[in-house]
Enzyme design. Structure first.
Site, short mmCIF file in Angstrom:
data_model
loop_
_atom_site.label_atom_id
_atom_site.label_comp_id
_atom_site.label_asym_id
_atom_site.label_seq_id
_atom_site.Cartn_x
_atom_site.Cartn_y
_atom_site.Cartn_z
N ASP A 1 -82.69 50.59 -52.65
CA ASP A 1 -81.29 50.18 -52.65
C ASP A 1 -80.59 51.08 -53.65
OD1 ASP A 1 -78.80 49.04 -53.05
OD2 ASP A 1 -79.55 46.98 -53.21
N ASN B 1 -77.81 60.08 -47.58
CA ASN B 1 -77.11 59.67 -46.37
C ASN B 1 -76.49 58.28 -46.47
OD1 ASN B 1 -76.65 59.57 -43.26
ND2 ASN B 1 -77.98 57.82 -43.67
N TYR C 1 -62.98 54.80 -48.83
CA TYR C 1 -64.03 55.62 -48.24
C TYR C 1 -63.74 57.10 -48.38
CZ TYR C 1 -66.94 57.78 -44.62
OH TYR C 1 -67.82 58.59 -43.94
N LYS D 1 -65.74 60.01 -50.64
CA LYS D 1 -66.40 61.19 -50.10
C LYS D 1 -65.83 62.47 -50.71
CE LYS D 1 -69.35 59.25 -47.29
NZ LYS D 1 -70.82 59.41 -47.46
N THR E 1 -71.67 55.23 -34.64
CA THR E 1 -72.48 54.40 -35.53
C THR E 1 -71.64 53.18 -35.90
OG1 THR E 1 -71.72 55.34 -37.63
CG2 THR E 1 -73.46 56.53 -36.46
#
Length: 238
Positions: free
Chosen positions: A57, A80, A158, A162, A193
């Protein structure tokens, strides 16, 4: 490639599982990183020969330390694991949404990378691949690329996480270059996904994105370092 060992975080599903599968097909021993032991076990069974389960984790320091203690040498680390908790723009997001997102997408990458650096330093050609996003590109956000729907300012937690990951990629690349590391970021493109419903609607094949990650994982010594590349090898503007 049969003597190479790889770790892919968040590898029990999606792009991560495809990356693990392709690396195993190249003859690598691949640790399939997963928070959930059962999901990790099922992914290992699906991938087959070369795959090994590894419970990790990325948001739990004890879990990361325990995972690192099980790996003596590592040639390839693919960061990833990632989450996207909200599609909201910054003015409609709370600090908690940013904290949760950064905990996995940024702090988790630092925790895992640093914990596995001793194992990576035992490799003659260590490689780190950080799975980023084309939506993190500040250039495309201000002059949107038609391939990415980034002009609205949505998914702020998000996308900014990134962008921070991209900065980390450059900094790791600079500090580890003299030791033979290659550290690069991948923009996998919109893929089918469960990371975001909209990406799933676009229907891109996650296996295609995984091929780009594997190319970076198996870079020759004259390959790029500190680059931000699309799944097809095209440079992405920062």
């Amino acid at each position: 490639m049969s003597d190479r060992t790889a770790l892919v975080t968040g590898a029990n599903k999606g792009i991560g599982k495809h990356i693990a599968r392709l690396l195993a097909a190249e003859g690598c021993t691949v640790y399939v990183g997963s928070r959930d032991p059962e999901r990790g076990r099922r992914a290992v069974e699906e991938i087959g020969a070369g795959a090994r389960p590894l419970v990790v984790d990325v948001t739990d320091p004890a879990s990361v330390a325990a995972a690192a203690a099980r790996v003596d040498r590592l040639d390839i680390l693919v960061n990833n694991a990632g989450i996207n908790v909200s599609p909201a723009p910054p003015a409609e997001s709370g600090p908690e949404e940013f904290r949760r997102t950064y905990e996995t997408n940024v702090f988790g990458v630092v925790a895992v990378t640093n914990a596995f650096l001793p194992a990576l330093r035992r490799s003659p050609s260590p490689r780190i691949v950080n799975v980023s996003s084309g939506t993190a590109s500040l250039a495309w956000s201000t002059s949107p690329n038609p391939q990415f729907l980034t002009g609205s300012g949505g998914a702020a937690a998000y996308r900014s996480s990134k962008a921070a990951l991209n900065a980390l990629t450059v900094l790791y690349a600079l500090t580890l270059a003299e030791e033979g590391f290659k550290v690069n970021a991948l923009a996998p493109g919109a893929r089918a996904t469960d990371l975001t419903p909209r990406a799933a609607e676009l229907g891109g094949d996650p296996a295609e994105a995984a091929e780009g990650a594997v190319r970076l994982a198996l870079l020759p010594d004259d390959g790029p370092n500190g680059a931000f590349l699309s799944w097809d090898g095209t440079p992405v503007p920062w």
